[in-house]
Design an enzyme around this catalytic site. Structure first.
Site, short mmCIF file in Angstrom:
data_model
loop_
_atom_site.label_atom_id
_atom_site.label_comp_id
_atom_site.label_asym_id
_atom_site.label_seq_id
_atom_site.Cartn_x
_atom_site.Cartn_y
_atom_site.Cartn_z
N CYS A 84 -76.66 81.17 2.68
CA CYS A 84 -75.41 81.21 1.67
C CYS A 84 -75.37 80.49 0.46
O CYS A 84 -76.07 79.02 1.12
CB CYS A 84 -73.98 81.62 2.42
SG CYS A 84 -72.77 81.68 1.25
N CYS A 88 -68.11 77.39 3.30
CA CYS A 88 -66.75 77.60 3.39
C CYS A 88 -66.79 76.74 4.92
O CYS A 88 -67.42 77.21 5.98
CB CYS A 88 -66.48 79.00 3.59
SG CYS A 88 -66.83 80.02 2.07
N CYS A 91 -66.24 79.21 8.10
CA CYS A 91 -67.40 80.45 7.90
C CYS A 91 -67.72 81.08 9.28
O CYS A 91 -67.77 80.34 10.25
CB CYS A 91 -68.62 80.13 7.43
SG CYS A 91 -69.94 81.35 7.12
S1 SF4 Z 1 -67.58 82.48 4.58
FE1 SF4 Z 1 -69.74 82.04 4.93
S2 SF4 Z 1 -70.93 83.54 4.17
FE2 SF4 Z 1 -68.98 83.91 3.35
S3 SF4 Z 1 -69.11 82.79 1.40
FE3 SF4 Z 1 -68.45 81.41 2.94
S4 SF4 Z 1 -70.11 80.27 3.66
FE4 SF4 Z 1 -71.02 82.03 2.65
#
Ligand code: SF4
Length: 362
Positions: A84, A88, A91
């Protein structure tokens, strides 16, 4: 000669009754076929599955009785990549590998799922538009709609890498595009790890919304409610974007992903209480497309396939993988998925998910 006489007589006798015998046989055949299929259905897996389906519609007691029946992968979430471009803090599916199946292998697995009863596929990640700039994803989307004839094909994306040319090539094969959006305030997005630098998040969402309308793709929004956005009022923004569904999740801990020693994230500081989640829902009650999902509802009610096409079992608060469906088949692998079909139905997992049925005013 002495032999021919009785044989000739018998032949004549048979000839005389042939018409009657053949009409009797003709009426017995359907009856025999019916009896054979009735016994076969009662004694085989197919029969058990049919009975299981009936039980799902019946009483609670009957539902419990169907617990040991084979599971049907009606709706599958295929996280084909863990890579990604965002980071986040909470995540749930982190970049622990960079593996992606060769396209033909992924197609083989999707065909197996379709044969096992799949009706909806959702492609997710990581960020699904990252690999081969979305071309790999587009080819899978097209394959699922055109070759497999799936009623519903959807994607969950953070939206930052989608270009209009993708819609031009693949938009017609896609039913729903869900964009993750946790806040309409750039500062909050930065705190969460979704900061888009020069890209204005709200403007980007509006652009995606427009492309969905132009290319006839249903638009959906997913939000994870956490410590940093729990006080936010998103009503006006959501109403203006007018998604078909706004899925609102409560931030969840998963060992090995966002909590624990071998995890790539520490999501504890993002957690909110059940009461705080309820307050958020209450504040947004007037938004009719809101679909809430508490930790309890989320847990075990999704069929998740990882990048190796292994079902991920979350019943123990972490993601324990089954064997790959490519190695052992769907029926064998799904036994280890921990999937709770009753909770899937209870949380409204089955909804109008084909754009043909949504009857949208594009
Ligand atoms: S939650 Fe995880 S997979 Fe989704 S955008 Fe954020 S970092 Fe990327």
């Amino acid at each position: 000669m002495w032999l021919l006489t009785p044989l000739g007589f018998a032949g004549k006798l048979l000839g005389a009754f042939r018409k009657q015998l053949s009409s009797l046989w003709g009426s017995l055949v359907p009856l025999l076929l019916w009896l054979r299929s009735a016994f076969w259905l009662a004694g085989t897996e197919g029969g058990q599955r049919q009975q299981g389906r009936k039980e799902l519609k019946g009483t609670r007691q009957e539902e419990e009785a169907s617990d040991d029946q084979p599971l049907t992968p009606t709706s599958v979430n295929y996280h084909f990549t863990r890579q990604c471009n965002y980071k986040c803090g909470f995540c749930f599916h982190t970049a622990k590998t960079s593996f992606v199946l060769p396209l033909e292998e992924a197609k083989r697995g999707l065909l197996m799922l379709r044969e096992a009863g799949m009706e909806k596929i959702n492609f997710s990640g990581g960020e699904p538009f990252l690999h081969e700039r979305g071309d790999y994803l587009g080819k899978l989307v097209k394959f699922c709609k055109e070759d497999l004839g799936l009623p519903s094909v959807s994607i969950v994306s953070n939206g930052s890498l989608i270009r209009e040319r993708w819609f031009k090539s693949y938009g017609e094969y896609l039913d729903i595009l869900a964009i993750s959006c946790d806040s309409f305030e750039e500062q909050v997005n930065v705190l969460i790890g979704r900061g888009q630098g020069n890209i204005n998040h709200v403007e980007n969402l509006q652009k995606l919304r427009k492309w969905c309308r132009d290319y006839k793709v249903a638009f959906k929004i997913n939000s994870v409610i956490n410590r940093f956005n729990v006080e936010e009022d998103m009503r006006e923004h959501i109403k203006a974007l007018n998604p078909v569904r706004w899925k609102v999740f409560q931030c969840l801990l998963l060992e090995g992903e966002n909590t624990g020693e071998d995890a790539l994230r520490e999501a504890e500081r993002f957690l909110i209480s059940d009461e705080e989640f309820e307050d958020f829902l209450e504040r947004h009650r007037e938004v009719s497309c809101l679909v809430p999902e508490s930790n309890q509802k989320m847990k075990d009610s999704y069929l998740i396939l990882d990048e190796y096409m292994r079902f991920l079992n979350c019943t123990k608060g972490r993601k324990d993988p089954s064997k790959s469906i490519l190695d052992v088949g769907v029926e064998e692998a799904i036994k280890f998925s921990g999937f709770d079909e009753n909770m899937f139905l209870k949380r409204g997992g089955k909804y109008t998910w084909s754009k043909a049925d949504l009857k949208l005013d594009w």
